[in-house]
Design a protein around this motif. Structure first.
Motif, PDB file in Angstrom:
ATOM      1  N   PRO A 158       0.796  -1.235   0.000  1.00 46.66           N
ATOM      2  CA  PRO A 158       0.000   0.000   0.000  1.00 46.66           C
ATOM      3  C   PRO A 158       0.831   1.288   0.000  1.00 46.66           C
ATOM      4  N   SER A 159       1.974   1.294   0.692  1.00 48.50           N
ATOM      5  CA  SER A 159       2.733   2.540   0.786  1.00 48.50           C
ATOM      6  C   SER A 159       4.203   2.389   0.391  1.00 48.50           C
ATOM      7  N   ARG A 160       4.510   1.358  -0.388  1.00 48.23           N
ATOM      8  CA  ARG A 160       5.869   1.210  -0.910  1.00 48.23           C
ATOM      9  C   ARG A 160       5.875   0.174  -2.018  1.00 48.23           C
ATOM     10  N   PHE A 161       6.926   0.227  -2.813  1.00 46.75           N
ATOM     11  CA  PHE A 161       7.137  -0.805  -3.820  1.00 46.75           C
ATOM     12  C   PHE A 161       8.640  -1.025  -3.955  1.00 46.75           C
ATOM     13  N   VAL A 162       8.993  -2.235  -4.371  1.00 47.80           N
ATOM     14  CA  VAL A 162      10.397  -2.615  -4.470  1.00 47.80           C
ATOM     15  C   VAL A 162      10.738  -2.846  -5.935  1.00 47.80           C
ATOM     16  N   PRO A 191       5.259  10.227   4.026  1.00 44.85           N
ATOM     17  CA  PRO A 191       4.913   9.182   3.049  1.00 44.85           C
ATOM     18  C   PRO A 191       3.408   9.180   2.782  1.00 44.85           C
ATOM     19  N   ARG A 192       3.059   8.630   1.636  1.00 43.83           N
ATOM     20  CA  ARG A 192       1.648   8.500   1.270  1.00 43.83           C
ATOM     21  C   ARG A 192       1.421   7.110   0.685  1.00 43.83           C
ATOM     22  N   ARG A 193       0.178   6.778   0.476  1.00 44.14           N
ATOM     23  CA  ARG A 193      -0.173   5.487  -0.132  1.00 44.14           C
ATOM     24  C   ARG A 193      -0.119   5.588  -1.658  1.00 44.14           C
ATOM     25  N   LEU A 194       0.140   4.460  -2.290  1.00 41.59           N
ATOM     26  CA  LEU A 194       0.056   4.393  -3.751  1.00 41.59           C
ATOM     27  C   LEU A 194      -1.402   4.548  -4.169  1.00 41.59           C
ATOM     28  N   VAL A 251      13.919   0.056  -2.348  1.00 44.70           N
ATOM     29  CA  VAL A 251      12.604   0.203  -1.741  1.00 44.70           C
ATOM     30  C   VAL A 251      12.184   1.650  -1.968  1.00 44.70           C
ATOM     31  N   CYS A 252      11.095   1.830  -2.707  1.00 45.54           N
ATOM     32  CA  CYS A 252      10.611   3.156  -3.094  1.00 45.54           C
ATOM     33  C   CYS A 252       9.345   3.480  -2.302  1.00 45.54           C
ATOM     34  N   VAL A 253       9.297   4.697  -1.773  1.00 41.34           N
ATOM     35  CA  VAL A 253       8.171   5.131  -0.954  1.00 41.34           C
ATOM     36  C   VAL A 253       7.545   6.362  -1.587  1.00 41.34           C
ATOM     37  N   PRO A 254       6.276   6.281  -2.009  1.00 37.79           N
ATOM     38  CA  PRO A 254       5.603   7.487  -2.493  1.00 37.79           C
ATOM     39  C   PRO A 254       5.586   8.520  -1.366  1.00 37.79           C
ATOM     40  N   TYR A 255       5.864   9.774  -1.719  1.00 37.48           N
ATOM     41  CA  TYR A 255       6.065  10.786  -0.692  1.00 37.48           C
ATOM     42  C   TYR A 255       5.346  12.066  -1.063  1.00 37.48           C
ATOM     43  N   ASP A 256       4.630  12.613  -0.122  1.00 34.51           N
ATOM     44  CA  ASP A 256       3.958  13.896  -0.296  1.00 34.51           C
ATOM     45  C   ASP A 256       4.947  14.974   0.135  1.00 34.51           C
ATOM     46  N   LEU A 257       5.560  15.636  -0.836  1.00 37.94           N
ATOM     47  CA  LEU A 257       6.587  16.632  -0.532  1.00 37.94           C
ATOM     48  C   LEU A 257       6.016  17.843   0.200  1.00 37.94           C
ATOM     49  N   THR A 258       4.785  18.209  -0.104  1.00 40.69           N
ATOM     50  CA  THR A 258       4.170  19.359   0.563  1.00 40.69           C
ATOM     51  C   THR A 258       3.915  19.070   2.033  1.00 40.69           C
ATOM     52  N   ALA A 259       3.350  17.908   2.325  1.00 42.48           N
ATOM     53  CA  ALA A 259       3.041  17.533   3.709  1.00 42.48           C
ATOM     54  C   ALA A 259       4.275  17.007   4.443  1.00 42.48           C
TER      55      ALA A 259
END
Length: 151
Positions: free
Chosen positions: A84-88, A117-120, A106-114
């Protein structure tokens, strides 16, 4: 599972004193391939949200043989795992047709403004899915625990 293929040009600055590609430059080459997947290929599919922020929480690199300075290397990538919140991302770097290195990020979607980390999103998962492992089988399709099986 499909692999994303990227041809990376080697630069003079990639070389170390021994005439090989410096071990730290492998991460730069893997980054170039990852950017091509998440920015260029994703954009062709109408997806731009990965450009808005993905951070790396872990790298693993195995160096299998030296890479001599030359024209290009081929990097093949795939998605080993989607959560849900990362992918490899898995990689293989080929030099003259031989695997010279294997790696994982290991890649983590990230909300740069907030700043967190965020969910995919469903769209991101759909984009990554063809490069990933097959989906697990749907639940409920097998035998019930109490069902008997004839001998």
């Amino acid at each position: 599972m499909a692999r994303f293929v990227y041809e990376a040009a080697l630069r003079w600055s990639d070389m170390d004193v021994y005439g090989h590609v410096n071990n730290a430059r492998f991460l730069t080459l893997y980054e170039e391939a990852r950017v091509a997947l998440m920015f260029v290929a994703a954009r062709k599919h109408g997806l731009t949200s990965l450009e808005e922020g993905v951070v790396i929480s872990r790298h693993e690199v195995d160096y299998l043989r030296p890479v001599d300075y030359g024209d290009t290397v081929r990097i093949e990538m795939w998605v080993e795992e989607i959560r849900p919140s990362r992918f490899v991302i898995g990689y293989e770097l080929f030099d003259d047709g031989a695997v010279a290195s294997r790696a994982r990020s290991v890649c983590v979607p990230y909300d740069l403004t907030a700043g967190r980390p965020r969910r995919l999103s469903a769209e991101e998962r759909a984009f990554l899915a063809p490069y990933g492992p097959p989906a697990p089988p749907a639940k409920g399709g097998g035998l019930e625990p109490s069902a008997s099986v004839p001998a």
